[in-house]
Enzyme design. Structure first.
Site, PDB file in Angstrom:
ATOM      1  N   LYS A 114       0.717  -1.080   0.019  1.00 33.14           N
ATOM      2  CA  LYS A 114      -0.009   0.106  -0.024  1.00 33.14           C
ATOM      3  C   LYS A 114       0.841   1.306   0.171  1.00 33.14           C
ATOM      4  CE  LYS A 114      -4.137  -2.253   2.315  1.00 33.14           C
ATOM      5  NZ  LYS A 114      -4.985  -1.851   3.363  1.00 33.14           N
ATOM      6  N   ASN A 122      -1.916   0.229   6.648  1.00 30.53           N
ATOM      7  CA  ASN A 122      -1.530  -1.077   7.245  1.00 30.53           C
ATOM      8  C   ASN A 122      -0.756  -1.830   6.334  1.00 30.53           C
ATOM      9  OD1 ASN A 122      -3.520  -1.904   5.467  1.00 30.53           O
ATOM     10  ND2 ASN A 122      -4.660  -3.135   7.139  1.00 30.53           N
ATOM     11  N   HIS A 157      -2.192  -5.546   1.413  1.00 32.77           N
ATOM     12  CA  HIS A 157      -3.285  -6.161   1.492  1.00 32.77           C
ATOM     13  C   HIS A 157      -3.319  -7.698   1.159  1.00 32.77           C
ATOM     14  CE1 HIS A 157      -7.632  -7.097   0.086  1.00 32.77           C
ATOM     15  NE2 HIS A 157      -7.290  -7.607  -0.810  1.00 32.77           N
TER      16      HIS A 157
HETATM   17  P1  CMP Z   1      -7.371  -4.696   3.464  1.00 33.87           P
HETATM   18  O1  CMP Z   1      -7.133  -5.868   3.953  1.00 33.87           O
HETATM   19  O2  CMP Z   1      -6.841  -3.996   2.411  1.00 33.87           O
HETATM   20  O3  CMP Z   1      -9.002  -4.556   3.507  1.00 33.87           O
HETATM   21  C1  CMP Z   1      -9.827  -3.243   3.728  1.00 33.87           C
HETATM   22  C2  CMP Z   1      -9.299  -2.304   4.240  1.00 33.87           C
HETATM   23  O4  CMP Z   1      -9.882  -1.295   4.894  1.00 33.87           O
HETATM   24  C3  CMP Z   1      -8.329  -2.819   5.643  1.00 33.87           C
HETATM   25  O5  CMP Z   1      -7.400  -3.665   4.874  1.00 33.87           O
HETATM   26  C4  CMP Z   1      -7.677  -1.594   6.164  1.00 33.87           C
HETATM   27  O6  CMP Z   1      -6.683  -0.965   5.579  1.00 33.87           O
HETATM   28  C5  CMP Z   1      -8.943  -0.678   6.078  1.00 33.87           C
HETATM   29  N1  CMP Z   1      -9.859  -0.242   7.049  1.00 33.87           N
HETATM   30  C6  CMP Z   1      -9.785   1.024   7.628  1.00 33.87           C
HETATM   31  N2  CMP Z   1     -10.439   1.183   8.665  1.00 33.87           N
HETATM   32  C7  CMP Z   1     -11.061  -0.150   8.914  1.00 33.87           C
HETATM   33  C8  CMP Z   1     -11.594  -0.524  10.222  1.00 33.87           C
HETATM   34  N3  CMP Z   1     -12.160  -0.110  10.954  1.00 33.87           N
HETATM   35  N4  CMP Z   1     -11.858  -1.895   9.826  1.00 33.87           N
HETATM   36  C9  CMP Z   1     -11.618  -2.720   8.861  1.00 33.87           C
HETATM   37  N5  CMP Z   1     -10.621  -2.344   8.108  1.00 33.87           N
HETATM   38  C10 CMP Z   1     -10.240  -1.118   8.039  1.00 33.87           C
END
Ligand code: CMP
Length: 138
Positions: free
Chosen positions: A10, A113, A116
């Site tokens: 990311k 984070n 993905h």
């Molecule tokens: P990802 O695995 O890419 O899939 C959805 C993304 O939403 C997740 O990682 C997080 O980076 C983002 N995200 C932001 N806020 C939240 C939240 N409160 N709960 C879950 N995902 C979140």
């Protein structure tokens, strides 16, 4: 192709210069890179990728973050790719990620984070074809 998963390094991790270390980590964990490119998504592209989250309160922030800089989608291959990769990257929230996982090492927050990983074989196929044509997956 049930032995593939789709990952994205990311914008936070790319911007912080962690791409090389994260790719090394992925290879050391036994994944083969079947396709890879660097792109800078616009709102339509990021929104389309995260369409399942469109009604979530964090959707607009997520799209703003994912369009904030370049990112690196990759198709990865390994037996049991989806589950093994989710173990390799750790919990969505880096505060809850196990020691030694990609998110524990390189992520700042639940939004920024670092990486993905697809959550099912069906989504892995859908997500891989979102970024890559059949001809681009080796
Ligand atoms: P990802 O695995 O890419 O899939 C959805 C993304 O939403 C997740 O990682 C997080 O980076 C983002 N995200 C932001 N806020 C939240 C939240 N409160 N709960 C879950 N995902 C979140």
């Amino acid at each position: 192709m049930s032995n593939i998963t789709l990952t994205i390094i990311k914008p936070d991790a790319v911007g912080n210069g962690f791409s090389g270390k994260i790719i090394d980590h992925i290879l050391a964990a036994g994944f083969k890179i079947k396709a890879m490119k660097m792109i800078h998504m616009n709102e339509r592209e990021a929104g389309g990728f995260y369409d399942v989250h469109r009604e979530r309160p964090f959707f607009n922030d997520l799209v703003a973050f994912m369009t904030s800089g370049p990112c690196i989608p990759m198709v990865l291959e390994k037996d049991n790719a989806v589950a093994d990769f989710r173990a390799t990257i750790g919990a969505t929230n880096p505060k809850e990620a196990a020691e030694g996982t990609v998110r524990k090492l390189y992520a700042q927050s639940i939004e920024a984070n670092a990486i993905h990983g697809s959550d099912s074989d069906e989504n892995a196929r859908r997500e891989a074809s979102y970024f890559f044509s059949e001809l681009e997956i080796f």
